[in-house]
Write an enzyme that holds these catalytic residues in place. Structure first.
Site, PDB file in Angstrom:
ATOM      1  N   SER A 185       0.856  -1.189   0.000  1.00 30.91           N
ATOM      2  CA  SER A 185       0.000   0.000   0.000  1.00 30.91           C
ATOM      3  C   SER A 185       0.889   1.235   0.000  1.00 30.91           C
ATOM      4  O   SER A 185       2.084   1.148   0.338  1.00 30.91           O
ATOM      5  CB  SER A 185      -0.864  -0.009   1.263  1.00 30.91           C
ATOM      6  OG  SER A 185      -1.512   1.223   1.453  1.00 30.91           O
ATOM      7  N   TYR A 244      -2.321  -0.555  10.550  1.00 27.38           N
ATOM      8  CA  TYR A 244      -2.312  -0.943   9.129  1.00 27.38           C
ATOM      9  C   TYR A 244      -0.952  -0.600   8.512  1.00 27.38           C
ATOM     10  O   TYR A 244      -0.328  -1.425   7.834  1.00 27.38           O
ATOM     11  CB  TYR A 244      -3.446  -0.207   8.412  1.00 27.38           C
ATOM     12  CG  TYR A 244      -3.582  -0.507   6.932  1.00 27.38           C
ATOM     13  CD1 TYR A 244      -4.087  -1.726   6.496  1.00 27.38           C
ATOM     14  CD2 TYR A 244      -3.216   0.435   5.973  1.00 27.38           C
ATOM     15  CE1 TYR A 244      -4.230  -1.995   5.130  1.00 27.38           C
ATOM     16  CE2 TYR A 244      -3.348   0.170   4.617  1.00 27.38           C
ATOM     17  CZ  TYR A 244      -3.858  -1.047   4.202  1.00 27.38           C
ATOM     18  OH  TYR A 244      -3.984  -1.311   2.858  1.00 27.38           O
TER      19      TYR A 244
HETATM   20  P1  NAP Z   1     -11.532  -5.934   0.242  1.00 29.78           P
HETATM   21  O1  NAP Z   1     -12.433  -5.672  -0.906  1.00 29.78           O
HETATM   22  O2  NAP Z   1     -12.049  -5.809   1.622  1.00 29.78           O
HETATM   23  O3  NAP Z   1     -10.899  -7.378   0.011  1.00 29.78           O
HETATM   24  C1  NAP Z   1     -10.134  -8.016   0.983  1.00 29.78           C
HETATM   25  C2  NAP Z   1     -10.024  -9.481   0.603  1.00 29.78           C
HETATM   26  O4  NAP Z   1      -9.195 -10.123   1.601  1.00 29.78           O
HETATM   27  C3  NAP Z   1     -11.390 -10.193   0.626  1.00 29.78           C
HETATM   28  O5  NAP Z   1     -11.409 -11.158  -0.390  1.00 29.78           O
HETATM   29  C4  NAP Z   1     -11.368 -10.859   1.978  1.00 29.78           C
HETATM   30  O6  NAP Z   1     -12.163 -12.032   2.052  1.00 29.78           O
HETATM   31  C5  NAP Z   1      -9.911 -11.251   2.075  1.00 29.78           C
HETATM   32  N1  NAP Z   1      -9.546 -11.600   3.443  1.00 29.78           N
HETATM   33  C6  NAP Z   1      -9.653 -10.845   4.558  1.00 29.78           C
HETATM   34  N2  NAP Z   1      -9.252 -11.535   5.618  1.00 29.78           N
HETATM   35  C7  NAP Z   1      -8.860 -12.761   5.161  1.00 29.78           C
HETATM   36  C8  NAP Z   1      -8.360 -13.933   5.763  1.00 29.78           C
HETATM   37  N3  NAP Z   1      -8.162 -14.009   7.091  1.00 29.78           N
HETATM   38  N4  NAP Z   1      -8.077 -14.993   4.989  1.00 29.78           N
HETATM   39  C9  NAP Z   1      -8.283 -14.943   3.652  1.00 29.78           C
HETATM   40  N5  NAP Z   1      -8.785 -13.881   3.018  1.00 29.78           N
HETATM   41  C10 NAP Z   1      -9.062 -12.793   3.779  1.00 29.78           C
HETATM   42  O7  NAP Z   1     -10.267  -4.961   0.192  1.00 29.78           O
HETATM   43  P2  NAP Z   1      -9.279  -4.523  -0.987  1.00 29.78           P
HETATM   44  O8  NAP Z   1      -9.237  -3.060  -0.956  1.00 29.78           O
HETATM   45  O9  NAP Z   1      -9.577  -5.221  -2.236  1.00 29.78           O
HETATM   46  O10 NAP Z   1      -7.893  -5.026  -0.374  1.00 29.78           O
HETATM   47  C11 NAP Z   1      -7.061  -5.970  -1.007  1.00 29.78           C
HETATM   48  C12 NAP Z   1      -5.613  -5.640  -0.646  1.00 29.78           C
HETATM   49  O11 NAP Z   1      -5.281  -4.356  -1.194  1.00 29.78           O
HETATM   50  C13 NAP Z   1      -5.350  -5.550   0.845  1.00 29.78           C
HETATM   51  O12 NAP Z   1      -4.106  -6.170   1.131  1.00 29.78           O
HETATM   52  C14 NAP Z   1      -5.270  -4.056   1.098  1.00 29.78           C
HETATM   53  O13 NAP Z   1      -4.471  -3.742   2.205  1.00 29.78           O
HETATM   54  C15 NAP Z   1      -4.648  -3.597  -0.202  1.00 29.78           C
HETATM   55  N6  NAP Z   1      -4.853  -2.162  -0.491  1.00 29.78           N
HETATM   56  C16 NAP Z   1      -6.111  -1.645  -0.672  1.00 29.78           C
HETATM   57  C17 NAP Z   1      -6.261  -0.297  -0.958  1.00 29.78           C
HETATM   58  C18 NAP Z   1      -7.604   0.351  -1.172  1.00 29.78           C
HETATM   59  O14 NAP Z   1      -7.690   1.605  -1.186  1.00 29.78           O
HETATM   60  N7  NAP Z   1      -8.676  -0.404  -1.355  1.00 29.78           N
HETATM   61  C19 NAP Z   1      -5.124   0.537  -1.047  1.00 29.78           C
HETATM   62  C20 NAP Z   1      -3.870  -0.015  -0.846  1.00 29.78           C
HETATM   63  C21 NAP Z   1      -3.740  -1.368  -0.590  1.00 29.78           C
HETATM   64  P3  NAP Z   1     -13.640 -12.014   2.757  1.00 29.78           P
HETATM   65  O15 NAP Z   1     -14.560 -11.404   1.735  1.00 29.78           O
HETATM   66  O16 NAP Z   1     -13.888 -13.441   3.030  1.00 29.78           O
HETATM   67  O17 NAP Z   1     -13.522 -11.175   3.990  1.00 29.78           O
END
Ligand code: NAP
Length: 288
Positions: free
Chosen positions: A141, A154
């Protein structure tokens, strides 16, 4: 070995992981997508783009070593003598609370999912990845290089993931393997709503004087989760660079995604001291 490349994407039920899984499938790659429920497994199969190889859902919880190892066994059975070409460590959560008051178990949850969970997957899937001298892509991130108030836990997990990735790249170099880090800025996914819900719950555990002390930063952080919509990028932007990291002859070690990440990480790297960066962040967040 067949020519079909196989990649596992963790956290493929929603958001960035879902976009990466469908994008790779569209590129003709055999995708294993990790989910945590049968309902999400069915939805992932249904989301396979027309004409693409069906996305194969795999039940996996990154917090549970046995479940990660069982997923590795399942994937190994499907691969036969082939190897895994890519592991995209995407699964992640955001736990927001002032560091002074964050409950220890909430802090540990943040680290367990975003950091130890990655290590669990790396350890479980490396034997399959080594068969192809494959690639690891870790979704970090902007918070892996720049820390913002209220999401210190985080940022801690993502800064640590950056260190893990650098060391892993050096170690896996002996196997001819590549490790890339992706640093998205703000992306439109359910993580914001999920983070707000978790923060609302955690704030009930902060004493009243703590809420008063950090009121301005709490309001700002909550406001960010509510209003990120207009500036947040499309998850496809992340999928594009992940595809590059997995398919380019010479992948980059780091990819910044989104204007916010590119600008801030450039300033962080080349121009701003810690104090100047603090000032800029405070000013941008409207903090005194
Ligand atoms: P998201 O839509 O909430 O997706 C998170 C994913 O991780 C979901 O599939 C969730 O599954 C899964 N997950 C959570 N806990 C888990 C566990 N214990 N075991 C296996 N799977 C698990 O969020 P996102 O924004 O796409 O995030 C994806 C990645 O991008 C993360 O690492 C986040 O830190 C990074 N990121 C996001 C942003 C942003 O602005 N969105 C920016 C920078 C980095 P469930 O549906 O089963 O909970």
């Amino acid at each position: 070995m067949t020519n079909t490349r196989s990649v596992l994407v963790t956290g493929a039920s929603t958001g960035i992981g879902h976009a990466i899984a469908t994008d790779l499938a569209m590129a003709g790659i055999r995708v294993f997508g990790s989910v945590r429920s049968q309902q999400d497994a069915d939805a992932l199969v249904a989301a396979t783009p027309t004409g693409a190889p069906t996305i194969i859902p795999v039940l996996l919880d990154v917090q549970d070593t046995a479940s990660v190892r069982a997923a590795a066994d399942t994937i190994e059975q499907q691969l036969g003598t082939d190897g895994l070409w890519g592991l995209v460590n995407n699964a992640g959560i955001s736990v927001a609370s002032p560091l002074e008051y964050i409950p220890e178990d909430a802090f540990q949850l943040q680290m367990d999912v975003n950091l130890t969970g990655v290590l669990r997957c790396v350890q479980a899937f490396l034997p399959l990845l080594k068969r192809t001298s494959g690639r690891v892509v870790n979704i970090s991130s902007i918070s892996g290089r720049v820390a913002f108030p209220m999401i210190g836990a985080y940022a801690t997990s993502k800064y640590a993931l950056e260190g893990l990735s650098d060391a892993l790249r050096l170690e896996l170099g002996v196997h001819g393997m590549e490790v890339s880090v992706v640093q998205p800025g703000s992306i439109a996914t359910p993580i914001w709503e999920r983070s707000r819900a978790r923060a609302t719950e955690l704030l009930t555990q902060v004493p009243e004087h703590g809420i008063t002390e950090y009121r301005q930063m709490i309001d700002q952080a909550v406001g960010t989760t509510e209003n990120h919509g207009e500036e947040a990028g499309d998850p496809q932007l992340v999928a594009n660079v992940v595809r590059h990291a997995l398919t380019a002859k010479r992948p980059r070690t780091r990819y910044q995604v989104g204007k916010d990440a590119k600008i801030l990480l450039f300033l962080r790297r080349w121009l701003l001291s810690d104090r100047r960066l603090d000032k800029l962040i405070r000013r941008n967040l409207g903090l005194h």
